[in-house]
Write a protein that holds these residues in place. Structure first.
Motif: not given
Length: 251
Positions: A180-189
């Motif tokens: 989930q952390a890896r998935s979130d990364a793009a949305g967090l720039d």
């Protein structure tokens, strides 16, 4: 970070192998003026000592639950990774009465007494200072942790498919936390090594934990974790963003 990393503790080991000297977590408390910067190596040392405290002194076993009654703070991040290292469940703001152990900060000591197991108190004071006298029923983290070993090895391999984290009523395995952390990364720039996010989100939601710890760790980035950011004027915030080389924000 390595594709084979399956737990947050794996992510930290990979970060340590890649570049131990780079900053990982910088903490500001705008109520006290405190600033603490932790390199990967320094953070990992705190994690190892805390995991040894958990496994050795508290006899915490894989699957046991540790209620973390703590705000977003650099020492909370240490405890989260220490729990992952030892295979115990980090329950953010969890019910102390249902926990095997409790770790509490100011304002939560009375609540933590409901735990029948070991209780650790954190002063959360600048420089991690000790209490003049620890709260009744608690051991002082700042007294207990310095003597712990600088290297940690779990007694048994940590299962990445076992529950590792509970936050806002949702449970995550170690593998799910990493994914989930890896998935979130793009949305967090967070685009990879060199990314640096300023987060003022609390740690009592997944979003706060991801922005304030797990996503930057999963991508080789770093975090500027800010407590009481509402007390900082906008011009001072702009200066901080510039001076800390922040590339993304979560507020």
């Amino acid at each position: 970070m390595n594709a084979t990393d399956r737990t947050p503790a794996d992510l930290l080991r990979s970060a340590l192998a890649a570049d131990p000297a780079r900053p990982l977590l910088t903490y500001y408390d705008d109520a006290t003026g405190e600033r603490v910067e932790l390199s990967v190596a320094t953070f990992a040392n705190w994690v190892a000592k805390t995991a040894n405290l958990l496994q050795g002194e508290l006899s915490a076993e894989p699957g046991e639950r540790v209620a973390l009654l703590l705000p977003a703070h650099w020492q909370t991040a240490v405890w989260l990774l220490a729990c992952s290292s030892a295979g115990v469940v980090a329950d953010i703001g969890g019910d102390p009465a249902a926990a095997d152990h409790v770790v509490a900060g100011p304002g939560r000591f009375e609540d933590g007494l409901a735990c029948g197991g070991d209780r650790i108190a954190l002063s959360l004071a600048p420089l991690g200072r000790r209490f003049p006298a620890p709260p009744a029923g608690y051991a002082d983290y700042a007294v207990e942790v310095p003597s712990q070993g600088d290297r940690f090895a779990p007694y048994a391999p940590v299962d990445p498919e076992a529950t590792a984290l509970i936050v806002a009523g949702a449970a995550y395995t170690g593998a799910e936390t990493v994914e989930q952390a890896r998935s979130d990364a793009a949305g967090l720039d967070l685009t990879g090594p060199g990314s640096r996010i300023l987060s003022a989100l609390p740690y009592d939601t997944w979003e706060g934990l991801s922005a304030g710890l797990y996503a930057p760790l999963a991508t080789g980035g770093s975090v500027v974790l800010c407590h009481h950011l509402d007390r900082l004027a906008e011009d001072r915030l702009a200066q901080r963003i510039d001076s800390e080389r922040v590339t993304a924000t979560a507020r």
